[in-house]
Write a protein that holds these residues in place. Sequence first.
Motif, PDB file in Angstrom:
ATOM      1  N   TYR A   1      34.940  26.147  45.481  1.00 26.00           N
ATOM      2  CA  TYR A   1      34.781  26.145  43.959  1.00 26.00           C
ATOM      3  C   TYR A   1      36.061  25.874  43.401  1.00 26.00           C
ATOM      4  O   TYR A   1      37.105  26.422  44.068  1.00 26.00           O
ATOM      5  N   GLY A   2      36.095  25.143  42.280  1.00 23.92           N
ATOM      6  CA  GLY A   2      37.440  24.803  41.747  1.00 23.92           C
ATOM      7  C   GLY A   2      38.045  23.448  41.973  1.00 23.92           C
ATOM      8  O   GLY A   2      38.988  22.939  41.554  1.00 23.92           O
ATOM      9  N   LEU A   3      37.102  22.738  42.782  1.00 19.63           N
ATOM     10  CA  LEU A   3      37.803  21.266  43.221  1.00 19.63           C
ATOM     11  C   LEU A   3      37.961  20.386  42.180  1.00 19.63           C
ATOM     12  O   LEU A   3      39.307  19.984  42.015  1.00 19.63           O
ATOM     13  N   LEU A   4      37.378  20.324  41.069  1.00 17.13           N
ATOM     14  CA  LEU A   4      37.474  19.448  39.841  1.00 17.13           C
ATOM     15  C   LEU A   4      38.484  20.042  39.043  1.00 17.13           C
ATOM     16  O   LEU A   4      39.137  19.083  38.222  1.00 17.13           O
ATOM     17  N   ALA A   5      38.829  21.482  39.151  1.00 20.99           N
ATOM     18  CA  ALA A   5      39.879  21.861  38.355  1.00 20.99           C
ATOM     19  C   ALA A   5      41.278  21.488  39.182  1.00 20.99           C
ATOM     20  O   ALA A   5      42.224  22.054  38.665  1.00 20.99           O
ATOM     21  N   LEU A   6      40.978  21.140  40.410  1.00 23.46           N
ATOM     22  CA  LEU A   6      42.148  20.990  41.373  1.00 23.46           C
ATOM     23  C   LEU A   6      42.966  22.276  41.391  1.00 23.46           C
ATOM     24  O   LEU A   6      44.288  22.202  41.720  1.00 23.46           O
ATOM     25  N   GLN A   7      42.081  23.682  41.510  1.00 27.68           N
ATOM     26  CA  GLN A   7      42.871  24.542  42.026  1.00 27.68           C
ATOM     27  C   GLN A   7      41.733  25.520  42.791  1.00 27.68           C
ATOM     28  O   GLN A   7      40.781  25.410  42.568  1.00 27.68           O
ATOM     29  N   PRO A   8      42.336  26.256  43.569  1.00 27.91           N
ATOM     30  CA  PRO A   8      41.654  27.180  44.370  1.00 27.91           C
ATOM     31  C   PRO A   8      40.917  28.311  43.696  1.00 27.91           C
ATOM     32  O   PRO A   8      41.513  28.614  42.419  1.00 27.91           O
ATOM     33  N   LEU A   9      39.833  29.007  44.135  1.00 25.78           N
ATOM     34  CA  LEU A   9      38.997  29.841  43.138  1.00 25.78           C
ATOM     35  C   LEU A   9      39.898  31.155  43.265  1.00 25.78           C
ATOM     36  O   LEU A   9      40.114  31.868  41.904  1.00 25.78           O
ATOM     37  N   ALA A  10      40.894  31.342  44.136  1.00 28.16           N
ATOM     38  CA  ALA A  10      41.823  32.577  43.884  1.00 28.16           C
ATOM     39  C   ALA A  10      42.707  32.247  42.696  1.00 28.16           C
ATOM     40  O   ALA A  10      43.001  33.538  41.834  1.00 28.16           O
ATOM     41  N   SER A  11      43.393  31.038  42.529  1.00 29.45           N
ATOM     42  CA  SER A  11      44.114  30.893  41.463  1.00 29.45           C
ATOM     43  C   SER A  11      43.342  30.905  40.045  1.00 29.45           C
ATOM     44  O   SER A  11      43.894  31.305  39.053  1.00 29.45           O
ATOM     45  N   LEU A  12      42.298  30.441  40.187  1.00 27.36           N
ATOM     46  CA  LEU A  12      41.492  30.432  38.607  1.00 27.36           C
ATOM     47  C   LEU A  12      41.078  31.774  38.437  1.00 27.36           C
ATOM     48  O   LEU A  12      41.186  32.007  37.315  1.00 27.36           O
ATOM     49  N   ARG A  13      41.021  32.765  39.226  1.00 29.74           N
ATOM     50  CA  ARG A  13      40.440  34.177  38.882  1.00 29.74           C
ATOM     51  C   ARG A  13      41.745  34.760  38.339  1.00 29.74           C
ATOM     52  O   ARG A  13      41.435  36.050  37.660  1.00 29.74           O
ATOM     53  N   ALA A  14      42.885  34.344  38.608  1.00 31.65           N
ATOM     54  CA  ALA A  14      44.041  35.039  37.926  1.00 31.65           C
ATOM     55  C   ALA A  14      43.970  35.074  36.417  1.00 31.65           C
ATOM     56  O   ALA A  14      44.049  34.288  36.071  1.00 31.65           O
ATOM     57  N   GLY A  15      44.111  36.508  36.025  1.00 30.01           N
ATOM     58  CA  GLY A  15      43.952  36.682  34.597  1.00 30.01           C
ATOM     59  C   GLY A  15      42.608  36.382  33.859  1.00 30.01           C
ATOM     60  O   GLY A  15      42.412  36.687  32.650  1.00 30.01           O
ATOM     61  N   ALA A  16      41.449  36.079  34.747  1.00 30.66           N
ATOM     62  CA  ALA A  16      40.133  35.683  34.113  1.00 30.66           C
ATOM     63  C   ALA A  16      39.539  37.011  33.818  1.00 30.66           C
ATOM     64  O   ALA A  16      39.860  38.111  34.459  1.00 30.66           O
ATOM     65  N   ARG A  17      38.591  37.177  32.976  1.00 27.43           N
ATOM     66  CA  ARG A  17      38.113  38.384  32.521  1.00 27.43           C
ATOM     67  C   ARG A  17      36.661  38.274  32.145  1.00 27.43           C
ATOM     68  O   ARG A  17      36.081  37.022  31.989  1.00 27.43           O
ATOM     69  N   VAL A  18      35.838  39.001  32.586  1.00 32.28           N
ATOM     70  CA  VAL A  18      34.235  38.968  32.236  1.00 32.28           C
ATOM     71  C   VAL A  18      34.081  39.615  30.722  1.00 32.28           C
ATOM     72  O   VAL A  18      34.678  40.411  30.316  1.00 32.28           O
TER      73      VAL A  18
END
Length: 484
Positions: A165-182
């Motif tokens: 997950y995150g392939l098209l963002a060219l970033q792994p999921l762990a880095s995408l989650r940084a700072g993300a909120r529900v």
Amino acid sequence: MPGDPARPTSSSTLTLRLHDSATGQVRPLALRQAGEVSMYVCGPTVYDVPHLGHGRFTLVFDVLRRYLRFVGLRVRYVSNVTDVDDKILERARQEGCPATEVAARYEAVWWEAMAQLAVERPDEVPHATAWVPQMVALVEELVAKGAAYEAPDGVYLDVSRVPDYGLLALQPLASLRAGARVAGGEAKRHPFDFALWKKVPGTQDQVSWPSPFGPGRPGWHTECVVMSLGLLGEGFDLHGGGQDLRFPHHENERAQAVALGRAFARHWVHNGFVEVEGQKMSKSLGNFTSLPDLLAQADPRAYRLLVLRSHYRRPLEVTPATVGDAESGLARLDALARRFPEAVAAGAQVDRASEAIRAGVPAAALEGFCRAMDEDLDTPGALAGIFELVRQAHQAADAGQENEALGLARAVGCLAGALGLALGDHALGPGRTEPDEEAKALLAARDEARQARRFEEADRLRDELAARGWTVEDSPEGSRLRPR
């Protein structure tokens, strides 16, 4: 010889290379089936008039589709219409009318704009509301596999079950989650989990469908994965859209297919933004110019030419100056078509590269055009070659080399046609090709107002001509009228 543009293309001779958003690389377009291309391009959500960014993506993929056909491939092109969405429902509430009425009205505006841009209709136009049962079935399957879970407000995909997950963002999921909120009010477990099904209490609104999870409607990301796989099958060749769709929309489509173990798109293509003073043009920012407004004020072909002048992955600045410059370029092309009307019209009838040389198009012109287009759809390079042919055709004619001039003019008609640009009087469509006396008088009055710098009056006269069915074209040679 392999790649010879004078021969029909097959999977072994296709030399087109396109940027793939999944790898960040320009790579060959490898086909699922020899000689055929399956394309899915995300279409409009019909809650408002289209803006210039919508016009750009439709033109980019229209040109790609035309070029694929030009080099001998059979193309099956699918583009959807999202006719149920929170934005449509909100517009319906504001206007006090059914959501179906809102969707139908703005879809009609969409197709009218596409017709003015000479964008060919897709082979299939699936509407989201017609595919809801298949969407419910997909959600059920994801829940059964443990890749999705039910929550009080809907059903969500668990993105942790998608290893890449995150392939098209060219970033792994762990880095995408940084700072993300529900977001508040959401019952999902993780920040990047997304809704597959939105539950709708019966008293909230009337737009809902039955499902094992209760009445509701599909999440946006679920629509396209169901329709693309349903119409094109697994492992279809190309998925496209604007750069803003790359993440999360296209990534979330892909994630559902991966979670189901189904092969999805083989190649991802995204075009760049339309910008206003360096900012992305969008409805949410309130800085967009509507496509119908532009088409009422300028030759629709000029916007196609403006889009072609910029590489599809780069930002595109649309201003009165850039549109006016494109109209001047269009005037140069039309001038050649008026000088050699039969040759340009004959070239425009050639719709396959394999037939172009037999139709009198010089081989060098055809090869140069295909070489540019094959390298990541280099339309600026292809256009530069076409304008060089225009110069050479005039030069040859002025030197008395009539046969050479006619061949070059045929090449201009053929290659412009491959890009969807119709030239000269045959581009004006059926009916009138000459303005009546009243239209001529209005044009003369507008010219006088412009010379006197009475620009408000000039704009009013231009709008009156538009209402009468005429587009004003300004060029260094003067102004003229073209039927809309």
